[in-house]
Scaffold this motif. Structure first.
Motif, PDB file in Angstrom:
ATOM      1  N   SER A 212       2.585  -2.638   4.601  1.00 26.30           N
ATOM      2  CA  SER A 212       1.038  -2.679   4.485  1.00 26.30           C
ATOM      3  C   SER A 212       0.402  -3.037   3.039  1.00 26.30           C
ATOM      4  O   SER A 212       1.175  -2.981   2.265  1.00 26.30           O
ATOM      5  CB  SER A 212       0.308  -1.341   4.788  1.00 26.30           C
ATOM      6  N   THR A 213      -0.782  -3.486   3.099  1.00 26.63           N
ATOM      7  CA  THR A 213      -1.260  -3.770   1.662  1.00 26.63           C
ATOM      8  C   THR A 213      -2.587  -3.325   1.333  1.00 26.63           C
ATOM      9  O   THR A 213      -3.257  -2.792   2.322  1.00 26.63           O
ATOM     10  CB  THR A 213      -1.461  -5.396   1.581  1.00 26.63           C
ATOM     11  N   TYR A 214      -2.854  -3.063   0.256  1.00 24.08           N
ATOM     12  CA  TYR A 214      -4.019  -2.454  -0.372  1.00 24.08           C
ATOM     13  C   TYR A 214      -5.313  -3.429  -0.512  1.00 24.08           C
ATOM     14  O   TYR A 214      -6.381  -2.999  -0.549  1.00 24.08           O
ATOM     15  CB  TYR A 214      -4.023  -1.558  -1.402  1.00 24.08           C
ATOM     16  N   ALA A 215      -4.901  -4.819  -0.340  1.00 21.79           N
ATOM     17  CA  ALA A 215      -5.884  -5.745  -0.744  1.00 21.79           C
ATOM     18  C   ALA A 215      -5.438  -6.979   0.081  1.00 21.79           C
ATOM     19  O   ALA A 215      -4.357  -7.155   0.659  1.00 21.79           O
ATOM     20  CB  ALA A 215      -6.011  -6.073  -2.087  1.00 21.79           C
TER      21      ALA A 215
ATOM     22  N   ASP B 184      -7.055   4.860  -5.297  1.00 26.03           N
ATOM     23  CA  ASP B 184      -7.618   3.913  -4.619  1.00 26.03           C
ATOM     24  C   ASP B 184      -7.160   2.627  -5.450  1.00 26.03           C
ATOM     25  O   ASP B 184      -7.845   2.181  -6.217  1.00 26.03           O
ATOM     26  CB  ASP B 184      -9.134   4.104  -4.756  1.00 26.03           C
ATOM     27  N   MET B 185      -6.148   2.101  -5.037  1.00 29.29           N
ATOM     28  CA  MET B 185      -5.858   0.886  -5.495  1.00 29.29           C
ATOM     29  C   MET B 185      -6.742  -0.495  -5.184  1.00 29.29           C
ATOM     30  O   MET B 185      -6.598  -1.594  -5.775  1.00 29.29           O
ATOM     31  CB  MET B 185      -4.309   0.626  -5.393  1.00 29.29           C
ATOM     32  N   SER B 186      -7.404  -0.322  -4.125  1.00 29.88           N
ATOM     33  CA  SER B 186      -8.403  -1.342  -3.944  1.00 29.88           C
ATOM     34  C   SER B 186      -9.278  -1.596  -4.873  1.00 29.88           C
ATOM     35  O   SER B 186      -9.899  -2.502  -4.978  1.00 29.88           O
ATOM     36  CB  SER B 186      -9.151  -1.014  -2.634  1.00 29.88           C
TER      37      SER B 186
ATOM     38  N   ASP C 115       0.821  -1.195   0.016  1.00 37.90           N
ATOM     39  CA  ASP C 115       0.010   0.066   0.014  1.00 37.90           C
ATOM     40  C   ASP C 115       0.831   1.247   0.144  1.00 37.90           C
ATOM     41  O   ASP C 115       0.907   2.018   0.929  1.00 37.90           O
ATOM     42  CB  ASP C 115      -0.812  -0.077   1.229  1.00 37.90           C
ATOM     43  N   ASP C 116       1.686   1.448  -1.104  1.00 41.41           N
ATOM     44  CA  ASP C 116       2.436   2.607  -1.336  1.00 41.41           C
ATOM     45  C   ASP C 116       2.102   3.196  -2.544  1.00 41.41           C
ATOM     46  O   ASP C 116       3.205   3.846  -2.940  1.00 41.41           O
ATOM     47  CB  ASP C 116       3.993   2.097  -1.087  1.00 41.41           C
ATOM     48  N   LYS C 117       1.204   3.202  -2.820  1.00 41.72           N
ATOM     49  CA  LYS C 117       0.911   3.933  -4.393  1.00 41.72           C
ATOM     50  C   LYS C 117      -0.137   4.699  -4.390  1.00 41.72           C
ATOM     51  O   LYS C 117      -1.222   4.522  -3.252  1.00 41.72           O
ATOM     52  CB  LYS C 117       0.347   2.613  -5.258  1.00 41.72           C
TER      53      LYS C 117
ATOM     54  N   ASN D 131      -3.964  -5.079   8.529  1.00 39.53           N
ATOM     55  CA  ASN D 131      -3.972  -5.411   7.192  1.00 39.53           C
ATOM     56  C   ASN D 131      -4.550  -6.790   7.264  1.00 39.53           C
ATOM     57  O   ASN D 131      -4.482  -7.497   8.366  1.00 39.53           O
ATOM     58  CB  ASN D 131      -2.489  -5.454   6.694  1.00 39.53           C
TER      59      ASN D 131
END
Length: 306
Positions: free
Chosen positions: A222-225, A194-196, A189-191, A255
């Motif tokens: 951390s992750t976005y999904a 809304d990458m989710s 989660d570094d982008k 997460n």
């Protein structure tokens, strides 16, 4: 070494509307595929651009699901440090010489109604035979699993979203070893944006190296999904405990990530070949991870609720 801004740029590109790319599909548009009696076609060699600075033209092998009509989910498959092809390829690098593991898993997903795309990150960059064990410090930046290979994964995501049979909101990522590390970096989660919604819906990482070039040493991972990591306690190539700690800390921060540890299982425990599967711990881990992976993607790649 290339830097994370390249990944940020790639993520920003993904957020832009693309020709022929629908907005996130509703449940009605992306519901359960309708079964038919069609026979699955042979895997197809395809090419598309990475989102790296060089816009590398990547080679991949597309497995199409049998007995499915309507929008179907898809999985991008990322190979490990030995590359996409068998050590017995003898200079022939094509769908016929993909490793047994890649062929197995691609067909595994296709048989369950997914498009499966095996991406060759190394061959187009001049390393079709991959890299030997212990070569980590000598590998070129052009195949870096934290700064470059995630851009290949996003190129694959963009390509799949151009296919009329693929539900563009139900695409997952799976990687092994070096490709598992690439999967972790891809799902980080570094982008921006809304990458989710615009990125992968879920990720599976099989026995990754979790140092990740110290990319997340300061900020934490951390992750976005949702992400699931699977590893054996007797992994002889990468650190089981380092991955356990990385994922455990990420989970403690809220997460949706888990780490599954298989006692006695080795690196590449899911390789379907006789040598790996003759080890009882590997065979048990393989049977379990196949089941767990199927359950995870069934749930994580389900159509969104309206």
């Amino acid at each position: 070494m290339r830097t994370m801004p390249s990944i940020l740029l790639a993520a920003a590109l993904l957020a832009l509307p693309a020709s022929g790319l629908a907005a996130v599909r509703t449940q009605d548009e992306g519901g359960p595929p309708t079964m038919s009696t069609a026979r699955a076609p042979a895997p197809e060699r395809v090419v598309f651009r990475s989102l790296d600075d060089a816009q590398t033209e990547l080679v991949a092998y597309l497995y199409t699901p049998a007995n499915v009509e309507g929008p179907a989910p898809a999985v991008v498959l990322m190979h490990g440090r030995a590359g996409a092809y068998s050590s017995l390829a003898d200079g022939v690098y094509d769908v016929t010489t993909l490793t047994m593991r890649h062929r197995y898993w691609a067909q595994y997903w296709a048989d369950r109604g997914y498009y499966a795309l095996v991406v060759d990150s190394f061959g187009p960059r001049g390393y079709p035979g991959g890299f030997g064990r212990g070569s980590y410090g000598d590998r070129p930046d052009a195949v870096n699993e934290v700064t470059v290979r995630p851009l290949d994964a996003y190129g694959a995501l963009r390509y799949l979203r151009t296919l009329p049979g693929v539900d563009d909101d139900r695409i997952g990522l799976m990687g092994w070893s070096n490709g598992g590390s690439a999967a972790l970096a891809t799902m980080a989660d570094d982008k921006p944006g809304d990458m989710s919604r615009r990125g992968f819906r879920a990720g599976l990482a099989m026995y990754p190296a979790c140092g990740l070039h110290n990319r997340f040493g300061r900020t934490g991972y951390s992750t976005y999904a949702p992400v699931r990591v699977f590893m054996g306690t007797d992994d002889e190539e990468v650190s089981h405990d380092r991955c356990r700690d990385l994922i455990g800390t990420a989970r403690a921060r809220g997460n949706d990530v888990t780490f599954t540890s298989y006692r006695g299982a080795s690196h590449s425990f899911d390789d379907p070949g006789r040598r790996r599967q003759s080890v009882a711990a590997n065979a048990r881990a393989t049977a379990d991870v196949r089941e767990q992976a199927a359950i995870f993607f069934t749930e994580a790649l389900a159509p969104r609720q309206p």
